[in-house]
Design a protein around this motif. Structure first.
Motif, PDB file in Angstrom:
ATOM      1  N   GLN B 178      22.051  30.394  18.912  1.00  0.00           N
ATOM      2  CA  GLN B 178      21.903  30.600  20.650  1.00  0.00           C
ATOM      3  C   GLN B 178      23.466  30.653  20.861  1.00  0.00           C
ATOM      4  O   GLN B 178      23.872  31.627  21.685  1.00  0.00           O
ATOM      5  CB  GLN B 178      21.057  29.880  21.208  1.00  0.00           C
ATOM      6  CG  GLN B 178      19.657  30.336  21.136  1.00  0.00           C
ATOM      7  CD  GLN B 178      19.028  29.724  19.846  1.00  0.00           C
ATOM      8  OE1 GLN B 178      19.555  28.781  19.365  1.00  0.00           O
ATOM      9  NE2 GLN B 178      17.996  30.312  19.490  1.00  0.00           N
ATOM     10  N   GLU B 179      24.221  29.540  20.818  1.00  0.00           N
ATOM     11  CA  GLU B 179      25.311  29.554  21.448  1.00  0.00           C
ATOM     12  C   GLU B 179      26.298  30.510  20.789  1.00  0.00           C
ATOM     13  O   GLU B 179      27.171  30.731  21.651  1.00  0.00           O
ATOM     14  CB  GLU B 179      25.939  27.865  21.266  1.00  0.00           C
ATOM     15  CG  GLU B 179      25.969  27.633  20.034  1.00  0.00           C
ATOM     16  CD  GLU B 179      26.356  26.092  19.749  1.00  0.00           C
ATOM     17  OE1 GLU B 179      26.828  25.323  20.949  1.00  0.00           O
ATOM     18  OE2 GLU B 179      26.318  25.329  18.999  1.00  0.00           O
ATOM     19  N   GLU B 182      25.514  33.595  22.720  1.00  0.00           N
ATOM     20  CA  GLU B 182      26.231  33.924  24.048  1.00  0.00           C
ATOM     21  C   GLU B 182      27.575  34.021  23.995  1.00  0.00           C
ATOM     22  O   GLU B 182      28.059  34.770  24.823  1.00  0.00           O
ATOM     23  CB  GLU B 182      25.714  32.264  24.545  1.00  0.00           C
ATOM     24  CG  GLU B 182      24.369  32.231  25.167  1.00  0.00           C
ATOM     25  CD  GLU B 182      23.793  30.889  25.422  1.00  0.00           C
ATOM     26  OE1 GLU B 182      24.718  29.894  25.662  1.00  0.00           O
ATOM     27  OE2 GLU B 182      22.384  30.482  25.297  1.00  0.00           O
ATOM     28  N   ASP B 210      21.284  40.081  18.205  1.00  0.00           N
ATOM     29  CA  ASP B 210      20.040  39.644  18.841  1.00  0.00           C
ATOM     30  C   ASP B 210      18.879  40.014  17.818  1.00  0.00           C
ATOM     31  O   ASP B 210      17.861  39.250  17.642  1.00  0.00           O
ATOM     32  CB  ASP B 210      20.016  40.256  20.116  1.00  0.00           C
ATOM     33  CG  ASP B 210      21.110  39.940  21.202  1.00  0.00           C
ATOM     34  OD1 ASP B 210      21.555  38.631  20.620  1.00  0.00           O
ATOM     35  OD2 ASP B 210      21.264  40.352  22.113  1.00  0.00           O
TER      36      ASP B 210
END
Lengths: 109, 299
Positions: B178-179, B182, B210
């Motif tokens: 996730q990080e 982002e 993604d």
């Protein structure tokens, strides 16, 4: 055996050293530069550059086995007893395994 | 034995058809089998390499570091290791040569230098392994176990650079998908390089990320390999490890022989053939490295 006249001094050892060092430096230089022509040209399943690397490696191996390991100065029968199994079996194995690897790559796609 | 005359044929026993001693012959026979073993390993490596083609990591992206130097220096460190091993091969021949001349002091000198060379090589290999295990750029693994890297301007960048941390500051970093995702979303100058080494620009990269990203890989071990195809690390550990083990045993055997030389065992025996035999083994180790060097680092 080892007491041939040609082995009186040490010059032959240093000669082989400089050859090995020179060939290795040349390989490293080619590896860093990656000349486009050599990388782009395909010969026998891989690039010309790789073929050059393999030939130079065999040259180095020859010097190590024949001079450093003294095999070049042993009796002819001993020389071939040692070299033949390797010279027959290794290319044979490589041929089978690499052909199969190529086939496996086609099968994956 | 010394009465053996030419009348005895080579095949009736009591003669030496090869004009080489028993010990030397057996060392050669051992080396043949060992050579075939290494060829089998390297052929196996070749099989996987042909099988995975474009997906296989290229050595210039993997082995790029040199102690105390910053930036990318592909091949330099292995070139140094090769030099060390060739040098120790030379000192070994010199030791054998002085053995023939029964010059004990010079045998001791050159044998000791050979051991120093072997130890230096082992140290270099430990450093190399350390770097390989620690990893360099980190990467992301997909659901299909493919590995892709962070890129910038169509050149390899790293997860560390994207996250704005120093990958070589000695601490352990952990990132989750996730990080990193982002960070990739918000830094438009970054793209990715997918496993077949084609670059995707930011927009395509975000989409690919993604859809496929599953795990952030840091370093290499027997399960994961941030440099690309997982088998690459397995072969690397196995083949260089097996070679390193040969070097290690070589150093131990050389030490034992050195002690015998110092004690004068071979002086008493009248010949230094033992030095010659361990010399054969030592050159063989160099010989194998010549091939490992070519197939792991150059080709």
């Amino acid at each position: 055996m080892a007491n041939n006249d040609e082995h009186k001094g040490n010059w032959w050892i240093w000669k082989v050293f400089w050859i090995l060092l020179g060939v290795t430096s040349f390989e490293v230089a080619l590896g860093i530069i990656q000349p486009e022509y050599l990388v782009g040209t395909q010969v026998l399943g891989t690039s010309l550059l790789n073929q050059i690397f393999i030939i130079l490696t065999l040259v180095k191996a020859g010097y190590i086995v024949l001079v450093f390991m003294h095999l070049g100065f042993e009796k002819k029968s001993l020389k071939w007893t040692i070299l033949l199994p390797a010279l027959i079996l290794i290319p044979y194995l490589l041929f089978i395994v690499l052909t199969e690897g190529d086939y496996a790559s086609i099968m994956m796609q | 034995m010394s009465q053996t005359t030419n009348e005895i044929s080579n095949w009736e026993g009591g003669n030496r058809p090869y004009v080489a001693s028993y010990g030397k012959l057996m060392m050669w026979f051992f080396l043949i089998t060992d050579a075939l073993t290494f060829s089998a390993f390297l052929s196996g490596y070749g099989f996987s390499r042909f099988k995975y083609g474009e997906v296989w990591p290229s050595a210039e992206d993997v082995f790029t570091h040199f102690p105390f130097l910053h930036g990318d220096h592909p091949l330099l460190f292995v070139a140094l290791m090769t030099f060390i091993l060739i040098m120790s091969s030379v000192t070994m021949v010199l030791a054998v040569n002085y053995g023939h001349k029964m010059q004990k002091k010079k045998v001791i000198l050159w044998l000791s230098l050979t051991i120093v060379g072997g130890a230096m090589f082992l140290g270099s290999q430990a450093w190399e392994w350390g770097h390989f295990i620690h990893g360099d750029k980190a990467a992301i693994q997909t659901h299909t176990l493919e590995v892709f890297h962070i890129a910038k301007d169509n050149e390899l960048s790293s997860v560390y650079e994207l996250m704005g941390v120093d990958g070589h500051d000695g601490t352990h970093h952990h990132f989750n998908v996730q990080e990193v995702g982002e960070a990739l979303h918000s830094n438009t100058e970054y793209g990715i390089r997918i496993s077949d080494k084609t670059y995707l620009d930011h927009e395509a990269a975000v989409k690919y990320y993604d859809k496929n990203a599953q795990e952030v890989l840091i370093g290499a071990n027997l399960h994961n390999n941030e440099y690309g195809q997982g088998l690459f690390a397995d072969y690397f550990f196995f083949i260089t490890g097996f070679h390193g083990f040969h070097v290690f045993s070589g150093v131990i055997i050389l030490l034992i022989i050195l002690i015998n030389v110092i004690k004068g065992t071979y002086e008493k025996r009248g010949h230094y053939e033992m030095v010659e035999k361990v010399g054969l083994y030592w050159h063989f180790v160099d010989l194998v490295w010549v091939f490992v060097f070519t197939f792991f680092y150059l080709v």
